[in-house]
Enzyme design. Structure first.
Site, mmCIF file in Angstrom:
data_model
loop_
_atom_site.group_PDB
_atom_site.id
_atom_site.type_symbol
_atom_site.label_atom_id
_atom_site.label_comp_id
_atom_site.label_asym_id
_atom_site.label_seq_id
_atom_site.Cartn_x
_atom_site.Cartn_y
_atom_site.Cartn_z
ATOM 1 N N TYR A 141 0.801 -1.213 0.000
ATOM 2 C CA TYR A 141 0.000 0.000 0.000
ATOM 3 C C TYR A 141 0.842 1.275 0.000
ATOM 4 C CZ TYR A 141 -3.933 -3.063 1.291
ATOM 5 O OH TYR A 141 -4.888 -4.042 1.307
ATOM 6 N N LYS A 191 3.704 -15.700 2.205
ATOM 7 C CA LYS A 191 3.679 -16.363 0.898
ATOM 8 C C LYS A 191 5.126 -16.601 0.457
ATOM 9 C CE LYS A 191 1.300 -18.012 -2.632
ATOM 10 N NZ LYS A 191 0.551 -19.284 -2.480
ATOM 11 N N ASP A 223 -2.680 -18.661 1.562
ATOM 12 C CA ASP A 223 -3.813 -19.312 0.900
ATOM 13 C C ASP A 223 -4.390 -20.424 1.760
ATOM 14 O OD1 ASP A 223 -1.370 -20.506 0.476
ATOM 15 O OD2 ASP A 223 -1.612 -20.803 -1.669
ATOM 16 N N ASP A 247 -5.134 -7.161 5.763
ATOM 17 C CA ASP A 247 -6.356 -6.482 5.355
ATOM 18 C C ASP A 247 -7.423 -7.506 4.970
ATOM 19 O OD1 ASP A 247 -8.199 -4.602 4.574
ATOM 20 O OD2 ASP A 247 -7.021 -3.785 2.929
ATOM 21 N N ASP A 251 -10.798 -9.182 7.557
ATOM 22 C CA ASP A 251 -12.201 -9.097 7.138
ATOM 23 C C ASP A 251 -12.843 -10.483 7.082
ATOM 24 O OD1 ASP A 251 -12.105 -6.387 7.003
ATOM 25 O OD2 ASP A 251 -12.407 -6.220 4.847
#
Length: 362
Positions: A141, A191, A223, A247, A251
């Site tokens: 970001y 990852k 994943d 992020d 959620d």
């Protein structure tokens, strides 16, 4: 001296839920003899409408001089056509970056009365109590270079994921310190099978873990972690990860518990100012209709008492009041299941119920 708290209601349902959070903040502080000085400012679309920028320098200066910031929500379709650098979300990113709020704490637990509100089976979600520790000021970001360009006649866009070892180490220490106050288990989500950035994360997390021999560490690919969150969510205690993965996973964890309207968050750093906000967005489709769920904003105030005011007793009382209100069967519309014929409470009415439970607590 009075503790200065800056309220930034923002956009959409932000002003509605923040108003109820303010009522709980003021009432609880008064009960415990905590002197507060509250003031309000604008952020996001509201700030754009008022002054043309998503976060004014003057507002940022007020935030720096505050003990804590309570934020509602930012964004909405009204401002979607603005250039990216002037959209409401830029105000949120800027205040996090400028205040050095590198650690985002997002607890996800299931209130006993809401076990049936999750889309997962009750036996899967019952007893969930996890904490996502998300790095907030680095990664994809904020990395450079970024932007869009025309390359050989084709539009191209680029974002860059960058972390250095100091950024990784400090967020990892936050996670391990939190685990020591909980069940002493940290899951690092990464990852590393394809990303060099994640490979560095694994190395640094392992190095930090050597100083926490009393805390168990596991590494988990992002994943498979997303899959395990919906299959075995109770296996997780504290999860630590970078900005992008945090992020998304926070959620997902929020929805497992039944509703985004129930999840608070705290953003902390080294400068002493904490920022507290509900995980949910601005929900412009119900803004101004007194239909929003204020409980995530109210629970964010509990985190404010705990982390910024070092007052665990008021934090505990607020959480117990929310638990009691839900146990009595009170629900906002987002918490009602299909076929539930109970009347939905409005935003202010739910705030009234929480204040009533607080007043009736010993």
């Amino acid at each position: 001296m009075a503790e200065r708290i800056l309220l930034l209601p923002g956009d959409g349902i932000g002003p509605e839920v923040t108003a109820q959070a303010r009522r709980v903040l003021e009432w609880t502080a008064h009960r415990h003899g905590i002197d507060l000085e509250l003031e309000e400012g604008a952020i996001g679309g509201a700030a754009i409408d008022a002054g043309g920028e998503p976060l004014a320098d003057a507002t940022l200066d007020r935030a720096r001089k505050s003990r804590a910031v309570v934020l509602g929500a930012v964004g909405g379709p009204k401002w979607d056509e603005l250039p990216v650098e002037r959209r409401p979300e830029k105000g949120l990113l800027r205040i996090r970056k400028e205040l050095g709020l590198f650690a985002n704490l997002r607890p996800a637990s299931v209130f006993p009365a809401l076990v049936g509100a999750s889309t997962l089976r009750p036996e899967v979600v019952e007893g969930i109590d996890l904490l996502v520790v998300r790095e907030l000021t680095g990664g994809l970001y904020f990395g450079e270079p970024r932007g869009q360009a025309l390359v050989e006649g084709r539009r191209e866009a680029r974002n860059t994921m960058v972390y250095d070892e100091s950024e990784i180490a400090r967020i990892t220490r936050v996670a391990f310190d939190a685990a020591r106050r909980r069940r002493r288990h940290v899951t690092h989500v990464h990852k590393a099978n394809v990303l060099e950035v994640s490979q560095l994360w694994v190395q640094v997390v392992d190095e930090v873990a050597r100083g926490y021999e009393d805390v168990e560490l596991a590494h988990q690919l992002v994943d498979s972690c997303a899959m395990l969150l919906v299959r075995e969510p109770r296996r997780f205690d504290v999860m630590v990860t970078g900005n992008l993965f945090g992020d998304i996973l926070s959620d997902e964890a929020a929805m497992i518990t039944g509703s985004l309207g129930m999840l608070p968050s705290a953003s902390l750093g080294e400068g002493g100012v904490g920022l507290y906000e509900p995980v949910h967005g601005s929900a412009p489709d119900i803004a101004g209709q007194d239909r929003a769920n204020p409980l995530a904003a109210i629970l964010s105030v509990a985190m404010l008492f705990e982390h910024s005011l070092d007052a665990p007793a008021p934090a505990r009382e607020i959480r117990e009041a929310v638990t009691a209100v839900l146990a009595e069967g009170h629900r906002t519309g987002d918490l009602l299941l299909a076929g539930d014929d109970r009347p939905a409470l409005g935003c202010r009415a739910m705030g009234d119920r929480v204040l009533g439970a607080l007043a009736g607590s010993p």
